[in-house]
Scaffold this motif. Structure first.
Motif, PDB file in Angstrom:
ATOM      1  N   UNK A  93       0.824  -1.209   0.000  1.00 18.62           N
ATOM      2  CA  UNK A  93       0.000   0.000   0.000  1.00 18.62           C
ATOM      3  C   UNK A  93       0.858   1.259   0.000  1.00 18.62           C
ATOM      4  N   UNK A  94       1.966   1.237   0.703  1.00 17.16           N
ATOM      5  CA  UNK A  94       2.886   2.379   0.685  1.00 17.16           C
ATOM      6  C   UNK A  94       3.491   2.541  -0.703  1.00 17.16           C
ATOM      7  N   UNK A  95       3.863   1.441  -1.344  1.00 18.89           N
ATOM      8  CA  UNK A  95       4.431   1.499  -2.698  1.00 18.89           C
ATOM      9  C   UNK A  95       3.426   2.099  -3.669  1.00 18.89           C
ATOM     10  N   UNK A  96       2.161   1.738  -3.530  1.00 21.65           N
ATOM     11  CA  UNK A  96       1.123   2.299  -4.400  1.00 21.65           C
ATOM     12  C   UNK A  96       1.046   3.816  -4.217  1.00 21.65           C
ATOM     13  N   UNK A  97       1.122   4.266  -2.975  1.00 28.63           N
ATOM     14  CA  UNK A  97       1.084   5.713  -2.717  1.00 28.63           C
ATOM     15  C   UNK A  97       2.323   6.406  -3.281  1.00 28.63           C
ATOM     16  N   UNK A  98       3.475   5.731  -3.244  1.00 30.23           N
ATOM     17  CA  UNK A  98       4.687   6.303  -3.846  1.00 30.23           C
ATOM     18  C   UNK A  98       4.446   6.565  -5.324  1.00 30.23           C
ATOM     19  N   UNK A  99       3.802   5.616  -6.016  1.00 29.39           N
ATOM     20  CA  UNK A  99       3.499   5.803  -7.433  1.00 29.39           C
ATOM     21  C   UNK A  99       2.670   7.044  -7.685  1.00 29.39           C
ATOM     22  N   UNK A 100       1.621   7.226  -6.902  1.00 25.17           N
ATOM     23  CA  UNK A 100       0.768   8.414  -7.028  1.00 25.17           C
ATOM     24  C   UNK A 100       1.573   9.675  -6.707  1.00 25.17           C
TER      25      UNK A 100
END
Length: 161
Positions: A93-100
């Motif tokens: 979930x943190x990695x997904x937020x990094x993408x955004x």
């Protein structure tokens, strides 16, 4: 993924020494972290800072601190510090937020991003609703299911079947 807060905050984390920390607070599926752009240099003692800013009701409150850094293996590198100050290997979930974050902050215009983590390079795919990042998917790789390879601290001496 939801942007919750983007601001600059003065913290007093080591013996009352003030430090200004620019961060963005984001959450993905309930995991909320403070994201810091470290592309121009790493912040000092990120584990201690994470432990200082993470307690809910006493500070900003979060699951920890995410440092977005340059990488020589991928487009970006993610360092994740848990609320207790320890450095973690990976949080999808943190990695997904990094993408955004990296797309919406103008750090990249790529829609497919390679992200270096301590558990390997992960691929993020950005999906859009118009021009805004609506969601991000991440290839987490194969799960580790062998009990001996999963770090667990327990008073129980035997594996649970």
């Amino acid at each position: 993924m939801k942007l919750l807060l983007s601001c600059s905050y003065t913290i007093y984390y080591v013996e009352g020494v003030p430090m200004k920390l620019k961060f963005t607070k984001m959450q993905g599926c309930g995991n909320d972290y403070l994201y810091v752009n470290c592309m121009d240099g790493m912040i000092p003692e990120p584990g201690k800072i994470s432990a200082y800013v993470s307690p809910r009701h006493l500070s900003v409150g979060s699951d920890g601190l995410i440092c977005i850094c340059p990488s020589d293996k991928a487009d970006f590198r993610m360092r994740m510090f848990n609320a207790d100050g320890s450095e973690g290997l990976m949080c999808g979930n943190a990695a997904r937020c990094v993408g955004k974050y990296v797309f919406e902050k103008g750090l990249t215009d790529k829609k497919r991003i390679a992200l270096e983590t301590p558990s390997g390079v992960r691929t993020l795919c950005l999906h859009f609703d118009g021009t805004a990042v609506d969601r991000v998917t991440v290839d987490m790789g194969c799960p580790v299911l062998e009990p001996s390879r999963i770090p667990v601290h327990s008073s129980c001496a035997e594996d649970i079947e």
